[in-house]
Design a protein around this motif. Structure first.
Motif, mmCIF file in Angstrom:
data_model
loop_
_atom_site.group_PDB
_atom_site.id
_atom_site.type_symbol
_atom_site.label_atom_id
_atom_site.label_comp_id
_atom_site.label_asym_id
_atom_site.label_seq_id
_atom_site.Cartn_x
_atom_site.Cartn_y
_atom_site.Cartn_z
ATOM 1 N N ASN A 105 0.841 -1.201 0.000
ATOM 2 C CA ASN A 105 0.000 0.000 0.000
ATOM 3 C C ASN A 105 0.878 1.254 0.000
ATOM 4 O O ASN A 105 0.837 2.059 0.934
ATOM 5 C CB ASN A 105 -0.907 -0.032 1.236
ATOM 6 C CG ASN A 105 -1.998 1.022 1.223
ATOM 7 O OD1 ASN A 105 -2.137 1.770 0.255
ATOM 8 N ND2 ASN A 105 -2.760 1.099 2.301
ATOM 9 N N PRO A 106 1.697 1.456 -1.050
ATOM 10 C CA PRO A 106 2.655 2.563 -1.039
ATOM 11 C C PRO A 106 2.007 3.948 -1.021
ATOM 12 O O PRO A 106 2.646 4.911 -0.602
ATOM 13 C CB PRO A 106 3.452 2.348 -2.332
ATOM 14 C CG PRO A 106 2.559 1.537 -3.212
ATOM 15 C CD PRO A 106 1.797 0.651 -2.281
ATOM 16 N N LYS A 107 0.741 4.057 -1.462
ATOM 17 C CA LYS A 107 0.089 5.366 -1.480
ATOM 18 C C LYS A 107 -0.729 5.636 -0.227
ATOM 19 O O LYS A 107 -1.382 6.670 -0.115
ATOM 20 C CB LYS A 107 -0.795 5.483 -2.730
ATOM 21 C CG LYS A 107 0.018 5.440 -4.024
ATOM 22 C CD LYS A 107 -0.853 5.644 -5.253
ATOM 23 C CE LYS A 107 -0.012 5.583 -6.528
ATOM 24 N NZ LYS A 107 -0.843 5.759 -7.747
ATOM 25 N N VAL A 122 -10.877 1.151 -9.436
ATOM 26 C CA VAL A 122 -10.769 0.857 -8.007
ATOM 27 C C VAL A 122 -9.867 1.856 -7.294
ATOM 28 O O VAL A 122 -10.227 2.422 -6.251
ATOM 29 C CB VAL A 122 -10.260 -0.586 -7.780
ATOM 30 C CG1 VAL A 122 -9.897 -0.804 -6.318
ATOM 31 C CG2 VAL A 122 -11.313 -1.597 -8.222
ATOM 32 N N GLU A 123 -8.680 2.088 -7.836
ATOM 33 C CA GLU A 123 -7.754 2.999 -7.158
ATOM 34 C C GLU A 123 -8.315 4.415 -7.093
ATOM 35 O O GLU A 123 -8.048 5.153 -6.140
ATOM 36 C CB GLU A 123 -6.387 2.989 -7.843
ATOM 37 C CG GLU A 123 -5.336 3.705 -7.017
ATOM 38 C CD GLU A 123 -3.915 3.497 -7.500
ATOM 39 O OE1 GLU A 123 -3.021 4.180 -6.971
ATOM 40 O OE2 GLU A 123 -3.697 2.646 -8.393
ATOM 41 N N LYS A 124 -9.107 4.794 -8.076
ATOM 42 C CA LYS A 124 -9.742 6.125 -8.056
ATOM 43 C C LYS A 124 -10.654 6.268 -6.844
ATOM 44 O O LYS A 124 -10.690 7.327 -6.197
ATOM 45 C CB LYS A 124 -10.538 6.326 -9.348
ATOM 46 C CG LYS A 124 -11.127 7.712 -9.506
ATOM 47 C CD LYS A 124 -10.066 8.737 -9.815
ATOM 48 C CE LYS A 124 -10.666 10.070 -10.208
ATOM 49 N NZ LYS A 124 -9.627 11.097 -10.435
ATOM 50 N N GLU A 163 -11.415 8.860 -1.633
ATOM 51 C CA GLU A 163 -11.672 8.699 -0.203
ATOM 52 C C GLU A 163 -10.540 9.289 0.627
ATOM 53 O O GLU A 163 -10.774 9.963 1.640
ATOM 54 C CB GLU A 163 -11.838 7.212 0.126
ATOM 55 C CG GLU A 163 -12.348 6.923 1.525
ATOM 56 C CD GLU A 163 -11.275 6.980 2.605
ATOM 57 O OE1 GLU A 163 -11.635 7.219 3.781
ATOM 58 O OE2 GLU A 163 -10.089 6.787 2.271
ATOM 59 N N LYS A 164 -9.298 9.056 0.205
ATOM 60 C CA LYS A 164 -8.139 9.577 0.936
ATOM 61 C C LYS A 164 -8.163 11.102 0.997
ATOM 62 O O LYS A 164 -7.776 11.702 2.016
ATOM 63 C CB LYS A 164 -6.846 9.097 0.275
ATOM 64 C CG LYS A 164 -5.587 9.522 1.015
ATOM 65 C CD LYS A 164 -4.339 9.003 0.325
ATOM 66 C CE LYS A 164 -3.083 9.478 1.059
ATOM 67 N NZ LYS A 164 -1.841 9.018 0.378
#
Length: 294
Positions: free
Chosen positions: A175-177, A231-233, A238-239
């Motif tokens: 989970n690098p981001k 998915v990553e979007k 959310e982040k």
């Protein structure tokens, strides 16, 4: 995987927008069933109560597919039992977490969708036959509306990116981001945020007239893969706090386009089922694996 797809509001919106755009060339009874089709949007989520254990257990995998677990399998086989066989072969050859390849762990989303599409097409075919024979059609009309509404739930689940991934309710693995690994993002996005900030009118303009799908199964799998690419979007929005409270313009644009994608695919599948039902099916050869007398 226990999260519901889109919540009641999102499922109702997707079915309603599609129903309001059914073209005049499709049956009048379906065009006049907007209220019923809207109601049926959340129907399979009503089958997920622990009080009906057998029902909940049997259809839980219908709501998702973890596409990362089947990246090695392209194209996906068209039948669920061929899919099972491939998964069990992969499981037998896997030493590390082999149970990740159990069908109920991977999910069966494209298969239940294809099967309900087939039910709807068969109902439309029966409706045509009864009309041609001047027989009553009320019973088959009710069946077709039910199948069309049920299909809407599955298609809507497929437009929600978190129904296509191992990251369905918190990021797993590397989970690098720094995306959230806490459970809760699923409901926060598809239920809380949608219920508080989105209406059907917000994305209705994005849904156009239906198009016939040359290969409904392949087209639907492509649709799932496109959803998985988003998915990553979801996690990035959310982040940034985009799904909190009134949310961000980016969250609104992203969510309305995902809901519109669901309505569009649903409308295209309804339209394709209707057009394809005009052709009498070819006799299907009996599979060698089916015992005589069955």
């Amino acid at each position: 995987m226990g999260a519901f797809g889109w919540g009641n509001e999102g499922h109702e919106y997707i079915n309603r927008v599609a129903a309001e755009r059914i073209p005049a060339e499709m049956p009048r009874f379906l065009r006049h069933a907007v209220a019923e089709l809207t109601y049926l949007g959340p129907e399979p989520d009503r089958w997920r109560s622990p009080s009906e254990y057998a029902l909940k257990n049997a259809q839980e995998p219908d709501h998702y597919i973890d596409l990362e677990r089947v990246a090695w399998l392209d194209p996906l086989p068209q039948g669920r039992y061929e899919f099972y066989r491939k998964l069990y072969e992969k499981r037998a050859a896997t030493a590390d977490h082999p149970d990740d390849y159990l069908p109920e762990r991977v999910g069966l989303q494209p298969y239940i969708t294809a099967e309900i599409f087939g039910r709807l097409k068969a109902a439309f075919r029966e409706y045509r036959h009864r009309r041609e024979a001047h027989q009553p059609t009320a019973a088959v009309e009710h069946a077709a509306v039910f199948y069309a509404g049920w299909l809407g739930h599955c298609v809507a689940d497929g437009s929600q990116p978190l129904h296509t991934t191992i990251h369905y309710n918190g990021w797993v693995g590397p989970n690098p981001k720094g995306y959230t690994a806490e459970h809760g993002i699923h409901a926060k996005f598809e239920s809380t945020y949608v219920a508080q900030n989105i209406t059907a009118k917000d994305f209705a303009r994005l849904v156009h007239a239906p198009e016939r799908l040359a290969d409904p199964f392949a087209g639907y799998v492509d649709y799932l893969r496109e959803s998985n690419r988003q998915v990553e979007k979801v996690y990035a929005i959310e982040k940034a706090g985009g799904f909190t409270g009134k949310g961000s313009p980016e969250a609104f644009d992203f969510t309305t386009h995902r809901l519109a994608a669901g309505s569009q695919m649903l409308l295209d599948l309804w339209y394709t089922a209707w057009l394809d039902s005009a052709t009498n099916p070819e006799p299907v050869p009996r599979p060698a694996s089916v015992p005589p007398g069955k």
